[in-house]
Scaffold this motif. Structure first.
Motif, mmCIF file in Angstrom:
data_model
loop_
_atom_site.group_PDB
_atom_site.id
_atom_site.type_symbol
_atom_site.label_atom_id
_atom_site.label_comp_id
_atom_site.label_asym_id
_atom_site.label_seq_id
_atom_site.Cartn_x
_atom_site.Cartn_y
_atom_site.Cartn_z
ATOM 1 N N ALA A 238 -25.666 16.221 20.953
ATOM 2 C CA ALA A 238 -26.606 15.131 20.702
ATOM 3 C C ALA A 238 -25.832 13.965 20.110
ATOM 4 O O ALA A 238 -25.212 14.095 19.053
ATOM 5 C CB ALA A 238 -27.706 15.575 19.745
ATOM 6 N N VAL A 239 -25.826 12.832 20.806
ATOM 7 C CA VAL A 239 -25.132 11.646 20.328
ATOM 8 C C VAL A 239 -26.031 10.933 19.323
ATOM 9 O O VAL A 239 -27.150 10.548 19.637
ATOM 10 C CB VAL A 239 -24.773 10.701 21.487
ATOM 11 C CG1 VAL A 239 -24.107 9.430 20.955
ATOM 12 C CG2 VAL A 239 -23.850 11.405 22.472
ATOM 13 N N VAL B 94 -22.202 1.795 26.291
ATOM 14 C CA VAL B 94 -22.813 3.118 26.190
ATOM 15 C C VAL B 94 -23.052 3.647 27.602
ATOM 16 O O VAL B 94 -23.382 2.887 28.517
ATOM 17 C CB VAL B 94 -24.146 3.052 25.399
ATOM 18 C CG1 VAL B 94 -25.169 2.195 26.115
ATOM 19 C CG2 VAL B 94 -24.701 4.435 25.126
ATOM 20 N N SER B 95 -22.825 4.940 27.803
ATOM 21 C CA SER B 95 -23.044 5.547 29.118
ATOM 22 C C SER B 95 -24.463 6.080 29.228
ATOM 23 O O SER B 95 -25.173 6.247 28.236
ATOM 24 C CB SER B 95 -22.055 6.694 29.333
ATOM 25 O OG SER B 95 -22.366 7.785 28.476
ATOM 26 N N GLN B 96 -24.876 6.380 30.459
ATOM 27 C CA GLN B 96 -26.188 6.975 30.660
ATOM 28 C C GLN B 96 -26.271 8.356 30.004
ATOM 29 O O GLN B 96 -27.315 8.740 29.476
ATOM 30 C CB GLN B 96 -26.482 7.086 32.161
ATOM 31 C CG GLN B 96 -26.625 5.731 32.840
ATOM 32 C CD GLN B 96 -26.956 5.851 34.301
ATOM 33 O OE1 GLN B 96 -27.958 6.462 34.675
ATOM 34 N NE2 GLN B 96 -26.125 5.267 35.156
ATOM 35 N N GLU B 97 -25.150 9.091 30.026
ATOM 36 C CA GLU B 97 -25.131 10.401 29.373
ATOM 37 C C GLU B 97 -25.366 10.264 27.873
ATOM 38 O O GLU B 97 -26.129 11.040 27.275
ATOM 39 C CB GLU B 97 -23.796 11.101 29.630
ATOM 40 C CG GLU B 97 -23.586 11.564 31.054
ATOM 41 C CD GLU B 97 -23.034 10.463 31.958
ATOM 42 O OE1 GLU B 97 -22.900 9.302 31.495
ATOM 43 O OE2 GLU B 97 -22.754 10.762 33.127
ATOM 44 N N ASP B 98 -24.710 9.269 27.262
ATOM 45 C CA ASP B 98 -24.887 9.056 25.820
ATOM 46 C C ASP B 98 -26.337 8.706 25.504
ATOM 47 O O ASP B 98 -26.919 9.202 24.530
ATOM 48 C CB ASP B 98 -23.965 7.932 25.325
ATOM 49 C CG ASP B 98 -22.514 8.364 25.255
ATOM 50 O OD1 ASP B 98 -22.251 9.582 25.292
ATOM 51 O OD2 ASP B 98 -21.634 7.485 25.169
ATOM 52 N N LEU C 265 -31.622 10.245 23.168
ATOM 53 C CA LEU C 265 -33.078 10.288 23.284
ATOM 54 C C LEU C 265 -33.616 11.691 23.522
ATOM 55 O O LEU C 265 -34.834 11.893 23.538
ATOM 56 C CB LEU C 265 -33.530 9.362 24.418
ATOM 57 C CG LEU C 265 -33.196 7.879 24.215
ATOM 58 C CD1 LEU C 265 -33.524 7.089 25.475
ATOM 59 C CD2 LEU C 265 -33.938 7.301 23.027
ATOM 60 N N GLY C 266 -32.719 12.657 23.727
ATOM 61 C CA GLY C 266 -33.168 14.023 23.931
ATOM 62 C C GLY C 266 -33.864 14.241 25.262
ATOM 63 O O GLY C 266 -34.791 15.042 25.365
ATOM 64 N N VAL C 267 -33.412 13.517 26.303
ATOM 65 C CA VAL C 267 -33.993 13.649 27.639
ATOM 66 C C VAL C 267 -32.862 13.864 28.638
ATOM 67 O O VAL C 267 -31.689 13.852 28.293
ATOM 68 C CB VAL C 267 -34.813 12.394 28.023
ATOM 69 C CG1 VAL C 267 -35.966 12.200 27.057
ATOM 70 C CG2 VAL C 267 -33.914 11.144 28.046
ATOM 71 N N SER C 268 -33.214 14.055 29.913
ATOM 72 C CA SER C 268 -32.192 14.264 30.935
ATOM 73 C C SER C 268 -31.562 12.938 31.353
ATOM 74 O O SER C 268 -32.182 11.866 31.246
ATOM 75 C CB SER C 268 -32.802 14.943 32.161
ATOM 76 O OG SER C 268 -33.680 14.066 32.833
ATOM 77 N N ARG C 269 -30.329 13.030 31.857
ATOM 78 C CA ARG C 269 -29.663 11.843 32.370
ATOM 79 C C ARG C 269 -30.449 11.262 33.538
ATOM 80 O O ARG C 269 -30.522 10.041 33.711
ATOM 81 C CB ARG C 269 -28.245 12.177 32.818
ATOM 82 C CG ARG C 269 -27.460 10.980 33.361
ATOM 83 C CD ARG C 269 -26.164 11.417 34.015
ATOM 84 N NE ARG C 269 -25.433 10.283 34.534
ATOM 85 C CZ ARG C 269 -25.703 9.672 35.695
ATOM 86 N NH1 ARG C 269 -26.732 10.092 36.428
ATOM 87 N NH2 ARG C 269 -24.973 8.645 36.101
ATOM 88 N N GLN C 270 -31.059 12.138 34.353
ATOM 89 C CA GLN C 270 -31.819 11.665 35.502
ATOM 90 C C GLN C 270 -33.006 10.804 35.074
ATOM 91 O O GLN C 270 -33.323 9.796 35.725
ATOM 92 C CB GLN C 270 -32.315 12.861 36.330
ATOM 93 C CG GLN C 270 -31.215 13.609 37.069
ATOM 94 C CD GLN C 270 -30.380 14.513 36.173
ATOM 95 O OE1 GLN C 270 -30.766 14.787 35.020
ATOM 96 N NE2 GLN C 270 -29.245 14.969 36.672
#
Length: 229
Positions: free
Chosen positions: A71-72, A177-181, A186-191
């Protein structure tokens, strides 16, 4: 829950930075350290031996669960100082920090930090305010996770990460910031993050690039943050 408006987001961001005179005081006793992508400044469980300030570049602060999920917590850029809580309570670090690009750090040793806190009231008060503001921000984010829909939470987070907001400059602004970060934050999926960012690309709010978000229309992002759908 307290409502967080675009204007108050700017106030929160400013409150998470130390006053310029206090930063200069810290820089006067700090030594500099150069880091490259992948370097770790410190890991969870390490001793509280210094205060850190980002002079240039950026790093990510995160925690890893027992199941390996990361978790970032934040992406820290130039002007951010951190590590004071472990120093003040005398306990080990509770998160990891990794450099994401060539980065210069200012490092204030524990002894120098405690000397400043003990002898300079303005430094002591600045860190008291900083810790309180971070607690306030954490509580607000908890409320967001429980009550706010993803588009609003994502817009709020991007506005918070837009550290140059309020500075008059032409053209777009890049948020490192990356989408993964963002997904980890936010505690959700990258998708899920990707789908929402693509919608905002379509309406001209931003542009998605490799490990960064180019903000094209901050005012429009503020309107997305205020849209309680």
């Amino acid at each position: 829950m307290e409502e967080t408006t675009p204007a108050s987001l700017a106030s929160v961001r400013d409150a998470l930075r130390l006053p310029q005179d206090v930063q200069q005081t810290l820089l006067a006793v700090a030594h500099r350290r150069m880091l490259v992508p992948g370097d770790s400044l410190f890991l969870k469980g390490s001793a509280p031996d210094a205060l850190f300030g980002v002079v240039s570049g950026s790093l990510r602060v995160s925690v890893v669960a027992a199941n390996g999920r990361e978790a970032v917590i934040a992406v820290l850029e130039a002007g951010h100082w951190f590590g004071e809580v472990s120093l003040l309570v005398g306990q080990e670090r509770v998160y990891d920090s990794y450099v994401t690009e060539p980065t210069e750090m200012a490092v204030v040793g524990a002894a120098d930090f405690h000397q400043l806190i003990a002898t300079r009231p303005e430094v002591h008060m600045a860190f008291t305010r900083l810790v309180c503001q971070r607690l306030r921000q954490a509580l607000t984010w908890i409320d967001d996770v429980i009550l706010m829909p993803l588009p609003v939470r994502l817009a709020h987070r991007l506005l918070t990460l837009d550290t140059r907001a309020g500075i008059s400059s032409p053209g777009s602004r890049a948020i490192g910031v990356s989408q993964e970060d963002l997904a980890f934050m936010l505690g959700v999926s990258r998708q899920s993050v990707n789908r929402q960012l693509k919608l905002w690309e379509d309406d001209g709010t931003l542009r998605v690039d490799y490990r960064r978000i180019e903000l094209l229309n901050r005012g429009q992002l503020e309107r997305h943050a205020a849209a309680l759908a």
